[in-house]
Design a protein around this motif. Structure first.
Motif, PDB file in Angstrom:
ATOM      1  N   HIS A  65      -1.772  12.828  29.880  1.00 18.06           N
ATOM      2  CA  HIS A  65      -1.780  13.410  31.223  1.00 18.06           C
ATOM      3  C   HIS A  65      -2.064  14.910  31.151  1.00 18.06           C
ATOM      4  N   HIS A 121      -3.179   7.495  35.360  1.00 21.00           N
ATOM      5  CA  HIS A 121      -3.116   8.674  34.500  1.00 21.00           C
ATOM      6  C   HIS A 121      -3.850   9.854  35.144  1.00 21.00           C
ATOM      7  N   GLY A 125      -2.746  13.729  35.880  1.00 15.73           N
ATOM      8  CA  GLY A 125      -3.610  14.800  35.390  1.00 15.73           C
ATOM      9  C   GLY A 125      -4.055  15.731  36.507  1.00 15.73           C
ATOM     10  N   GLU A 198       5.478  13.206  36.835  1.00 15.68           N
ATOM     11  CA  GLU A 198       5.917  11.900  36.336  1.00 15.68           C
ATOM     12  C   GLU A 198       7.252  11.490  36.941  1.00 15.68           C
ATOM     13  N   SER A 203       3.243   8.708  38.154  1.00 15.29           N
ATOM     14  CA  SER A 203       2.990   7.869  36.983  1.00 15.29           C
ATOM     15  C   SER A 203       4.158   6.902  36.785  1.00 15.29           C
TER      16      SER A 203
END
Length: 258
Positions: A65, A121, A125, A198, A203
């Motif tokens: 990521h 992902h 990112g 996250e 994610s």
């Protein structure tokens, strides 16, 4: 010099031991591991985590990521900063846009990251990219804007009259310390955005996701372990970046610390 190094190691070790003892005693006094897990419990949880293959998958996922955001922040941030810093017209045209979007916290983009990219992902990112993009732009812009005019004039006298040659031979070398310093700052911001993205649902894997997961099942010793792992990996990335700059890119600047 050796005695100073030994003294530094001894004092550092002693401070960590004292910190661990205070932590353990404070946790025993509180008596509720949900509020503060014992240091001994965290150590046992740490060894349990690093023996699990799932941990290495989560660490690799988080690094993936981070690299997505880092790559695109460099790919777009440096050229935009260069153009703004070198060409006054582009500076006037792009500065208002940059100044409008720059103060927006990267986490505010999470809803759009999920809408545009789903739980992928690339979504994680994207949040990291938004955290790193503007620090890289600003450092590159400042580096190019503050290139000494005497360097430019000297290069013109020596035959570098086109913008491309001036940028390549003068501006990039002169601005590189500022650019690399900005990249280092951006890496720290990006790493913080990684954990937050996250944790807040961008994610379904990664170290940040595990922090939120273990919080949900009230295993706070594991929460602390993953927090510390985030710190250790961030420290390692910072160290590698420093070594790369000092030994390779900026070896002509002996004594300069970034």
């Amino acid at each position: 010099m050796k005695s100073q190094n030994v003294q530094k190691v001894v004092i550092g070790t002693l401070s960590l031991v004292i910190f661990a003892i205070i932590w353990e005693l404070l946790a025993i006094y509180i008596g509720n591991s949900f509020y503060l897990p014992r240091f001994s419990s965290v150590i046992m949880a740490f060894f349990s985590v690093i023996q699990s293959s799932v941990f290495y998958y989560d660490a690799a996922t988080s690094l993936y990521h981070f690299m997505i955001g880092f790559f695109f922040a460099l790919l777009l941030g440096i050229p935009v900063g260069m153009l703004m810093g070198w060409f006054p017209v582009l500076d006037k045209a792009l500065s208002p846009i940059v100044e409008i979007f720059r103060p927006i916290p990267p986490l505010a983009w999470i809803p759009f990251a999920i809408i545009w990219l789903k739980l992928t992902h690339q979504a994680a990112g994207f949040i990291i990219f938004m955290g790193m993009f503007f620090p890289i732009i600003l450092s590159t812009y400042s580096g190019f804007k503050n290139v000494p005019k005497i360097y430019v004039e000297a290069a013109k006298v020596l035959g570098s009259v086109s913008n491309i040659k001036l940028i390549k031979n003068v501006a990039v070398p002169a601005a590189s310390p500022m650019i690399l310093s900005g990249i280092k700052t951006a890496m720290g911001v990006g790493w913080m955005c990684l954990a937050a993205s996250e944790m807040f649902g961008v994610s379904d894997s990664g170290i940040g996701y595990k922090i939120w997961f273990y919080y949900g099942i009230q295993m706070m010793d594991y929460v602390v372990v993953y927090m510390l792992i985030l710190g250790f990996i961030g420290l390692l990335l910072d160290f590698l970046f420093r070594v790369l700059i000092q030994n390779r890119v900026l070896k002509w600047q002996k004594g300069t610390v970034i």
